[in-house]
Design a protein around this motif. Sequence first.
Motif, mmCIF file in Angstrom:
data_model
loop_
_atom_site.group_PDB
_atom_site.id
_atom_site.type_symbol
_atom_site.label_atom_id
_atom_site.label_comp_id
_atom_site.label_asym_id
_atom_site.label_seq_id
_atom_site.Cartn_x
_atom_site.Cartn_y
_atom_site.Cartn_z
ATOM 1 N N ARG A 185 0.838 -1.199 0.000
ATOM 2 C CA ARG A 185 0.000 0.000 0.000
ATOM 3 C C ARG A 185 0.876 1.253 0.000
ATOM 4 N NH1 ARG A 185 -2.703 2.979 4.247
ATOM 5 N NH2 ARG A 185 -1.530 1.689 5.702
ATOM 6 N N ARG A 186 0.590 2.187 -0.900
ATOM 7 C CA ARG A 186 1.359 3.427 -1.015
ATOM 8 C C ARG A 186 0.409 4.623 -1.109
ATOM 9 N NH1 ARG A 186 5.189 0.850 0.946
ATOM 10 N NH2 ARG A 186 6.753 -0.160 -0.380
ATOM 11 N N TYR A 187 0.862 5.739 -0.530
ATOM 12 C CA TYR A 187 0.109 6.973 -0.674
ATOM 13 C C TYR A 187 0.652 7.706 -1.895
ATOM 14 C CZ TYR A 187 -2.633 11.056 0.529
ATOM 15 O OH TYR A 187 -3.561 12.068 0.504
ATOM 16 N N ALA A 188 -0.218 8.025 -2.848
ATOM 17 C CA ALA A 188 0.230 8.599 -4.123
ATOM 18 C C ALA A 188 -0.348 9.995 -4.327
ATOM 19 C CB ALA A 188 -0.178 7.692 -5.277
ATOM 20 N N ILE A 189 0.459 10.839 -4.960
ATOM 21 C CA ILE A 189 0.038 12.195 -5.309
ATOM 22 C C ILE A 189 0.419 12.462 -6.758
ATOM 23 C CG2 ILE A 189 0.400 14.663 -4.887
ATOM 24 C CD1 ILE A 189 0.998 14.054 -2.015
ATOM 25 N N ILE A 190 -0.545 12.925 -7.548
ATOM 26 C CA ILE A 190 -0.243 13.380 -8.903
ATOM 27 C C ILE A 190 -0.105 14.891 -8.848
ATOM 28 C CG2 ILE A 190 -1.072 13.592 -11.271
ATOM 29 C CD1 ILE A 190 -2.503 10.961 -10.942
ATOM 30 N N ASN A 191 1.103 15.365 -9.089
ATOM 31 C CA ASN A 191 1.411 16.787 -9.051
ATOM 32 C C ASN A 191 1.967 17.192 -10.409
ATOM 33 O OD1 ASN A 191 3.417 19.151 -8.638
ATOM 34 N ND2 ASN A 191 2.201 19.192 -6.771
ATOM 35 N N GLY A 192 1.174 17.948 -11.174
ATOM 36 C CA GLY A 192 1.621 18.328 -12.510
ATOM 37 C C GLY A 192 1.777 17.104 -13.391
ATOM 38 N N ASP A 193 2.980 16.896 -13.892
ATOM 39 C CA ASP A 193 3.254 15.782 -14.806
ATOM 40 C C ASP A 193 3.930 14.607 -14.111
ATOM 41 O OD1 ASP A 193 2.291 17.194 -17.115
ATOM 42 O OD2 ASP A 193 4.117 18.398 -17.013
ATOM 43 N N PHE A 194 3.909 14.585 -12.779
ATOM 44 C CA PHE A 194 4.612 13.542 -12.046
ATOM 45 C C PHE A 194 3.708 12.879 -11.009
ATOM 46 C CE2 PHE A 194 7.728 16.698 -13.396
ATOM 47 C CZ PHE A 194 8.613 15.903 -14.101
ATOM 48 N N LEU A 195 3.933 11.583 -10.786
ATOM 49 C CA LEU A 195 3.256 10.838 -9.735
ATOM 50 C C LEU A 195 4.288 10.490 -8.671
ATOM 51 C CD1 LEU A 195 0.637 8.038 -10.035
ATOM 52 C CD2 LEU A 195 2.631 7.684 -8.592
ATOM 53 N N TYR A 196 4.055 10.943 -7.445
ATOM 54 C CA TYR A 196 4.932 10.657 -6.313
ATOM 55 C C TYR A 196 4.247 9.622 -5.424
ATOM 56 C CZ TYR A 196 6.984 15.138 -7.716
ATOM 57 O OH TYR A 196 7.557 16.161 -8.421
ATOM 58 N N TYR A 197 4.996 8.641 -4.938
ATOM 59 C CA TYR A 197 4.391 7.673 -4.028
ATOM 60 C C TYR A 197 5.219 7.543 -2.756
ATOM 61 C CZ TYR A 197 7.581 4.440 -6.509
ATOM 62 O OH TYR A 197 8.674 3.841 -7.087
ATOM 63 N N TYR A 198 4.484 7.415 -1.632
ATOM 64 C CA TYR A 198 5.061 7.436 -0.292
ATOM 65 C C TYR A 198 4.719 6.150 0.458
ATOM 66 C CZ TYR A 198 5.176 12.501 -1.239
ATOM 67 O OH TYR A 198 5.379 13.731 -1.789
ATOM 68 N N ASN A 199 5.533 5.816 1.434
ATOM 69 C CA ASN A 199 5.262 4.662 2.279
ATOM 70 C C ASN A 199 4.046 4.938 3.160
ATOM 71 O OD1 ASN A 199 5.807 2.062 3.391
ATOM 72 N ND2 ASN A 199 6.742 3.034 5.167
ATOM 73 N N GLU A 200 3.983 6.140 3.730
ATOM 74 C CA GLU A 200 2.858 6.541 4.577
ATOM 75 C C GLU A 200 2.432 7.960 4.203
ATOM 76 O OE1 GLU A 200 1.211 4.762 6.618
ATOM 77 O OE2 GLU A 200 2.517 2.997 6.837
ATOM 78 N N GLU A 201 1.202 8.290 4.479
ATOM 79 C CA GLU A 201 0.686 9.618 4.136
ATOM 80 C C GLU A 201 1.476 10.727 4.816
ATOM 81 O OE1 GLU A 201 -3.459 12.215 4.525
ATOM 82 O OE2 GLU A 201 -3.389 10.115 5.133
ATOM 83 N N LYS A 202 1.927 10.471 6.037
ATOM 84 C CA LYS A 202 2.618 11.503 6.809
ATOM 85 C C LYS A 202 4.087 11.655 6.425
ATOM 86 C CE LYS A 202 3.916 8.421 10.624
ATOM 87 N NZ LYS A 202 3.408 7.177 10.003
ATOM 88 N N ASP A 203 4.620 10.751 5.593
ATOM 89 C CA ASP A 203 6.040 10.790 5.243
ATOM 90 C C ASP A 203 6.394 12.066 4.491
ATOM 91 O OD1 ASP A 203 6.310 8.355 6.417
ATOM 92 O OD2 ASP A 203 6.553 7.220 4.555
ATOM 93 N N GLU A 204 7.598 12.564 4.739
ATOM 94 C CA GLU A 204 8.083 13.759 4.060
ATOM 95 C C GLU A 204 8.844 13.415 2.786
ATOM 96 O OE1 GLU A 204 10.377 15.983 6.806
ATOM 97 O OE2 GLU A 204 8.644 16.667 7.971
ATOM 98 N N ASP A 205 9.413 12.216 2.717
ATOM 99 C CA ASP A 205 10.207 11.828 1.557
ATOM 100 C C ASP A 205 9.489 10.758 0.754
ATOM 101 O OD1 ASP A 205 12.364 13.506 2.224
ATOM 102 O OD2 ASP A 205 13.088 12.042 3.671
#
Length: 226
Positions: free
Chosen positions: A177-197
Amino acid sequence: LKLSTLSTTTPNISVQSKKPQFNRPYSLSNLNSINSIVKQGWLTKMGNNVIKDWKRRWVIMKTERLEYYKDKLDVSPAGSIPLVTCHVNTAEKVHENCMELVTPNRSYYFYAENQVELSSWMNSIIVTIARLMEGLVEGQIEPEMIEISDKDPNVTHRGWIFKQGKKGMGQMKPWRRRYAIINGDFLYYYNEEKDEDALGVINLLLCTVKISSQGAPYFDLITPTR
């Protein structure tokens, strides 16, 4: 790259608004190259307002973006243009010695003092974009991480997904399970929602999406490298 929006073993998780994230730069194969200055000098830029007035700006082109400043001594830019989503055209009908930088959201107009300066800027931009795209396709360059906040207008979607790992064979590769954000032309995925990196970033301009052979709700993001 295989992703899923659902899981039969994990209960549904409500998508909460992500707290502001202040991310350190993503790992780059050549950080000095990414931050290096390719070209700099004075250009005159058309304002993004009703009047469309022209103002002189100090312009710095780096290997991933073009920044423009109100003054040469300013620390923070008045604006920034990502080069990976941009192409350049001449715009002589708008102003003499003028070029147009076309992005998915808008066009930027700059004019130089003479034709020689205009040609120099346009050639440098074309070469820089070509090198950037080549590096992204070959996996030599990865986009730098950016600050993402709740009110970021470039964020079009965020929430939980399930991502298949690289290790293993076929269907034996684990799903996480990953927390994902689509920002502009990129998709970022995180281990946890609260993670900074972020754990990783995917350039959506260089990939295609299709429903997986496993059927919905699985889908594949196909990139030049995996």
